[in-house]
Design a protein around this motif. Structure first.
Motif, mmCIF file in Angstrom:
data_model
loop_
_atom_site.group_PDB
_atom_site.id
_atom_site.type_symbol
_atom_site.label_atom_id
_atom_site.label_comp_id
_atom_site.label_asym_id
_atom_site.label_seq_id
_atom_site.Cartn_x
_atom_site.Cartn_y
_atom_site.Cartn_z
ATOM 1 N N THR A 41 0.869 -1.176 0.000
ATOM 2 C CA THR A 41 0.000 0.000 0.000
ATOM 3 C C THR A 41 0.909 1.229 0.000
ATOM 4 N N PRO A 42 0.385 2.402 -0.297
ATOM 5 C CA PRO A 42 1.257 3.592 -0.273
ATOM 6 C C PRO A 42 1.932 3.824 1.083
ATOM 7 N N GLU A 43 1.265 3.471 2.171
ATOM 8 C CA GLU A 43 1.898 3.643 3.483
ATOM 9 C C GLU A 43 3.064 2.681 3.674
ATOM 10 N N LYS A 44 2.947 1.477 3.115
ATOM 11 C CA LYS A 44 4.028 0.502 3.261
ATOM 12 C C LYS A 44 5.232 0.856 2.395
ATOM 13 N N LEU A 45 5.012 1.615 1.334
ATOM 14 C CA LEU A 45 6.092 1.950 0.419
ATOM 15 C C LEU A 45 6.778 3.273 0.756
ATOM 16 N N THR A 46 6.392 3.932 1.825
ATOM 17 C CA THR A 46 7.015 5.203 2.189
ATOM 18 C C THR A 46 8.399 4.982 2.785
ATOM 19 N N GLU A 47 9.174 6.058 2.863
ATOM 20 C CA GLU A 47 10.520 5.970 3.419
ATOM 21 C C GLU A 47 10.431 5.747 4.924
ATOM 22 N N TYR A 48 11.196 4.832 5.430
ATOM 23 C CA TYR A 48 11.132 4.526 6.853
ATOM 24 C C TYR A 48 12.475 4.646 7.535
ATOM 25 N N GLU A 49 13.551 4.726 6.812
ATOM 26 C CA GLU A 49 14.852 4.789 7.468
ATOM 27 C C GLU A 49 15.181 6.199 7.931
ATOM 28 N N CYS A 50 14.983 7.185 7.073
ATOM 29 C CA CYS A 50 15.357 8.541 7.457
ATOM 30 C C CYS A 50 14.151 9.469 7.520
ATOM 31 N N GLY A 51 13.015 9.073 6.987
ATOM 32 C CA GLY A 51 11.806 9.872 7.107
ATOM 33 C C GLY A 51 11.545 10.817 5.967
#
Length: 124
Positions: A41-51
């Motif tokens: 989903t778009p939320e799962k594909l967002t950047e998570y390491e640096c934000g």
């Protein structure tokens, strides 16, 4: 002639290792299929390491100084790996072991001084 029964423990060990490694690879995939984690989903594909999104292309070249610092880290990490067993057994080994380790540490110190002098540790 060696009996083949002597190789049975090795074959059992390899079989257990193969089963466990396969389980660690395939069981999370199966669990993801049942839990719905495989549907992005778009939320799962967002950047998570640096934000925030990356500034440049991910295939851009790194500066050479990054690799120099990494190599220096590996060298001094290996020094620590050699230094601990030596410190445990130095009194049993005698003066030859102490002198050889001081030569080793001296060479590493000279290498660090040279890297410092040529600017390998300077970061802009």
């Amino acid at each position: 002639m060696v009996d083949l029964i002597e190789y049975l423990p090795i074959l059992l060990f390899l079989g257990v290792a193969l089963v466990l490694s396969s389980a660690f690879v395939f069981l999370p995939m199966i669990a993801a299929r049942f839990t719905g984690a495989h549907q992005p989903t778009p939320e799962k594909l967002t950047e998570y390491e640096c934000g925030f999104p990356a500034f440049e292309d991910s295939r851009s070249q790194f500066d050479v100084r990054f690799y120099l610092v990494a190599i220096l880290f590996i060298i001094f990490d290996l020094e620590a790996a050699f230094l601990f067993p030596w410190a445990v057994s130095v009194f049993d080994l005698g003066w030859a072991a102490w002198i050889s380790m001081m030569i080793f540490i001296g060479e590493l110190g000279l290498g660090l001084a040279y890297a410092w002098k040529v600017g390998a540790l300077d970061w802009e």
